[in-house]
Write an enzyme that holds these catalytic residues in place. Structure first.
Site, mmCIF file in Angstrom:
data_model
loop_
_atom_site.group_PDB
_atom_site.id
_atom_site.type_symbol
_atom_site.label_atom_id
_atom_site.label_comp_id
_atom_site.label_asym_id
_atom_site.label_seq_id
_atom_site.Cartn_x
_atom_site.Cartn_y
_atom_site.Cartn_z
ATOM 1 N N TRP A 182 0.868 -1.187 0.000
ATOM 2 C CA TRP A 182 0.000 0.000 0.000
ATOM 3 C C TRP A 182 0.899 1.229 0.000
ATOM 4 O O TRP A 182 1.836 1.306 0.796
ATOM 5 C CB TRP A 182 -0.927 0.051 1.223
ATOM 6 N N GLU A 221 -3.010 -2.900 -2.463
ATOM 7 C CA GLU A 221 -4.152 -2.337 -1.726
ATOM 8 C C GLU A 221 -4.498 -0.958 -2.270
ATOM 9 O O GLU A 221 -3.696 -0.037 -2.195
ATOM 10 C CB GLU A 221 -3.799 -2.249 -0.230
ATOM 11 N N LYS A 223 -7.016 2.579 -2.765
ATOM 12 C CA LYS A 223 -7.629 3.527 -1.837
ATOM 13 C C LYS A 223 -8.299 4.630 -2.634
ATOM 14 O O LYS A 223 -7.879 4.935 -3.756
ATOM 15 C CB LYS A 223 -6.533 4.100 -0.937
ATOM 16 N N ASP A 255 -9.669 -3.123 1.480
ATOM 17 C CA ASP A 255 -9.777 -2.462 2.790
ATOM 18 C C ASP A 255 -11.124 -1.761 2.798
ATOM 19 O O ASP A 255 -11.401 -0.921 1.931
ATOM 20 C CB ASP A 255 -8.610 -1.471 2.947
ATOM 21 N N HIS A 258 -11.635 2.033 2.259
ATOM 22 C CA HIS A 258 -11.020 2.659 1.092
ATOM 23 C C HIS A 258 -11.945 2.885 -0.099
ATOM 24 O O HIS A 258 -11.486 2.955 -1.235
ATOM 25 C CB HIS A 258 -9.808 1.827 0.645
ATOM 26 N N HIS A 282 -8.500 -5.999 4.637
ATOM 27 C CA HIS A 282 -8.206 -5.171 5.801
ATOM 28 C C HIS A 282 -9.559 -4.775 6.347
ATOM 29 O O HIS A 282 -10.273 -3.991 5.731
ATOM 30 C CB HIS A 282 -7.426 -3.907 5.414
ATOM 31 N N ASP A 290 -11.876 7.387 6.077
ATOM 32 C CA ASP A 290 -11.108 6.178 6.414
ATOM 33 C C ASP A 290 -10.485 6.363 7.799
ATOM 34 O O ASP A 290 -9.281 6.390 7.960
ATOM 35 C CB ASP A 290 -10.028 5.970 5.343
ATOM 36 N N ASP A 292 -10.409 4.557 10.467
ATOM 37 C CA ASP A 292 -9.807 3.406 11.141
ATOM 38 C C ASP A 292 -10.224 3.289 12.604
ATOM 39 O O ASP A 292 -9.380 3.132 13.494
ATOM 40 C CB ASP A 292 -8.274 3.413 10.967
ATOM 41 N N ASP A 322 -7.276 -3.738 10.321
ATOM 42 C CA ASP A 322 -6.495 -2.519 10.076
ATOM 43 C C ASP A 322 -7.218 -1.317 10.663
ATOM 44 O O ASP A 322 -8.004 -0.675 9.981
ATOM 45 C CB ASP A 322 -6.267 -2.335 8.563
HETATM 46 C C1 RNT Z 1 -3.898 3.053 4.764
HETATM 47 C C2 RNT Z 1 -3.991 1.581 4.505
HETATM 48 C C3 RNT Z 1 -2.846 0.763 5.055
HETATM 49 C C4 RNT Z 1 -2.407 1.192 6.427
HETATM 50 C C5 RNT Z 1 -1.441 0.242 7.100
HETATM 51 C C6 RNT Z 1 -0.829 0.844 8.313
HETATM 52 O O1 RNT Z 1 -5.036 3.720 4.403
HETATM 53 O O2 RNT Z 1 -5.202 1.092 4.981
HETATM 54 O O3 RNT Z 1 -3.196 -0.571 5.008
HETATM 55 O O4 RNT Z 1 -3.502 1.385 7.274
HETATM 56 O O5 RNT Z 1 -0.516 -0.173 6.203
HETATM 57 ZN ZN ZN Z 2 -5.446 -1.019 4.970
#
Ligand code: RNT
Ligand code: ZN
Length: 415
Positions: A182, A221, A223, A255, A258, A282, A290, A292, A322
């Site tokens: 990523w 990955e 986004k 993810d 994303h 993720h 995003d 988290d 994640d």
């Molecule tokens: C960031 C991505 C990525 C990170 C990690 C820490 O938007 O989701 O996966 O969160 O690599």
């Molecule tokens: Zn991620």
């Protein structure tokens, strides 16, 4: 055996669901616990670099782990409160190099020997991530797509190093390692060239993935945007899905933070399963962006789990978490999020999918709706508690007392 479980077992048996089999399947499925929840994505490099790349951990809860010893002690407590046997997910920035300072493009497998040792002793799998952020060589928010050849080449070398580290780990622990690329690359302002950076990223990926490495499951990955990078993301969903489709051995990681807010990752899982052998995830909880946040037992999480279970993809969908919440006890964050992922899986394992699928095929959507809604109040909780008992971990909220005690004795004493 617990009375509540006996009753639940009979209730599910009446609709053709075997709760013992569900518990067994649940306890066999590893979840990859991300090391970066333990220290707000700081890592061990001590460069003083702030977290960059459009991601952010907010909050200032006391006691974050500062060293390998602290992080693994915290991991141990979290893992002891989660049923089943799991995996740890590492970032390159968590290399254990002692007094030595090692550049990211010079990292080697041996810098992860301490982690390998840790995982082996506990029977844990390992996953790996190159770290393309929080570093002075990230120039103008770009890494693998940079027009500056020195920058691009540096990060290509890092990518290559990380794939080799993944292969080294896989060999040492005797099981495959997921290596997830990523990158944060993007622009805050409307770009004048969207194609150039993507072609450079394509070239960089070709260079990184050129070497055949046994034991490594490669993925990319995508986004939609990052904070401060709102106008353009080089590694978009279309870019990476096309890349992965056209490069054998590279798969696409989803993810669920994303995508646009009304786009659901649950729906994307069967789409990718139709083409890819492995679909890594993720799992996170985006709140307005995003963000988290810690994963909660919400509808979309249950839907993600349903797509894994009813498509018989427990071995094909690789579940990683994640999120990084620095505003609450970080160990509790791990435990709550992982247990929720497992509860969602258990919920999916307790549904009579064949019968429900048949209703869809018969276009009997009235009955399908009725059954789906009735199933929502079946006694899943009693089955979950039985699963915890069988795994030897606290079933109900009693696990939290252990975290509270550790917070008082250990976390509050950290500087
Ligand atoms: C960031 C991505 C990525 C990170 C990690 C820490 O938007 O989701 O996966 O969160 O690599
Ligand atoms: Zn991620």
């Amino acid at each position: 055996m617990d009375q509540a479980y006996e009753l639940a077992k009979a209730r599910y048996a009446a609709i053709g669901v075997d709760t013992d089999a569900a518990i067994e399947a649940l306890l066999k499925k590893p979840i990859s616990l991300h090391c970066w929840q333990g220290d707000d994505v700081t890592g061990f490099e001590r460069t003083g670099e702030a977290l960059s790349g459009g991601i952010q951990a907010t909050g200032n809860y006391p006691g974050k782990a500062r060293t390998f010893e602290e992080l693994t002690a915290d991991y141990d407590l979290a893992l002891s409160l989660i049923p089943g046997r799991h995996r740890i997910n590492l970032h390159a920035s968590y290399a254990v190099t002692g007094q030595e300072t090692v550049e990211r493009d010079a990292l080697e497998g041996r810098h992860f020997d301490a982690w390998i040792d840790y995982a082996k002793k506990r029977g844990l799998g390992i996953d790996f991530n190159p770290t393309f952020f929080s570093h002075p060589m990230v120039k103008d928010n770009l890494t693998l797509s940079s027009p500056d050849e020195e920058v691009r080449a540096y990060w290509v070398r890092h990518g290559i190093a990380c794939r080799r580290i993944s292969a080294y780990i896989a060999e040492k622990i005797g099981s495959p390692v997921l290596c997830d690329v990523w990158i944060p690359d993007g622009c805050k302002h409307v770009p004048a060239d969207r194609m150039g950076p993507r072609l450079r990223l394509k070239k960089s990926l070709d260079e990184i993935f050129a070497e055949q490495l046994p034991g490594v499951i490669d993925c990319v990955e995508s986004k939609v945007f990052g904070i401060g990078l709102e106008a353009y993301t080089v590694g978009s969903s279309e870019f990476y899905s096309a890349y992965a489709m056209s490069h054998s051995g590279v798969t696409m990681l989803l993810d669920n933070g994303h995508y646009h807010p009304t786009e659901m990752v649950s729906d994307k899982i069967p789409s990718l399963l139709a083409f890819f052998d492995k679909v890594p995830l993720h799992v996170t909880r985006p709140v307005r962006w995003d963000s988290d946040h810690v994963v909660l037992l919400e509808d979309e999480l249950k839907e993600i789990a349903a797509e894994i279970v009813r498509n018989d993809a427990m071995d094909r969908v690789l579940i990683g978490l994640d999120y990084f919440d620095a505003s609450i006890n970080r160990i509790a964050a791990w435990v709550i999020g992982t247990r929720n992922m497992q509860k969602a899986l258990l919920n999916a394992l307790l549904q009579p999918w064949d019968a429900l699928r048949a209703l869809q095929d018969q276009a009997d959507f009235t009955r399908l709706m009725m059954r789906t809604e009735e199933l929502k109040t079946y006694p899943m909780g009693a089955v979950w508690e039985e699963a915890c008992r069988r795994a030897g971990v606290p079933a109900g909220e009693s696990w939290f007392a252990r975290v509270e005690e550790y917070e008082k004795d250990v976390l509050r004493k950290r500087g």
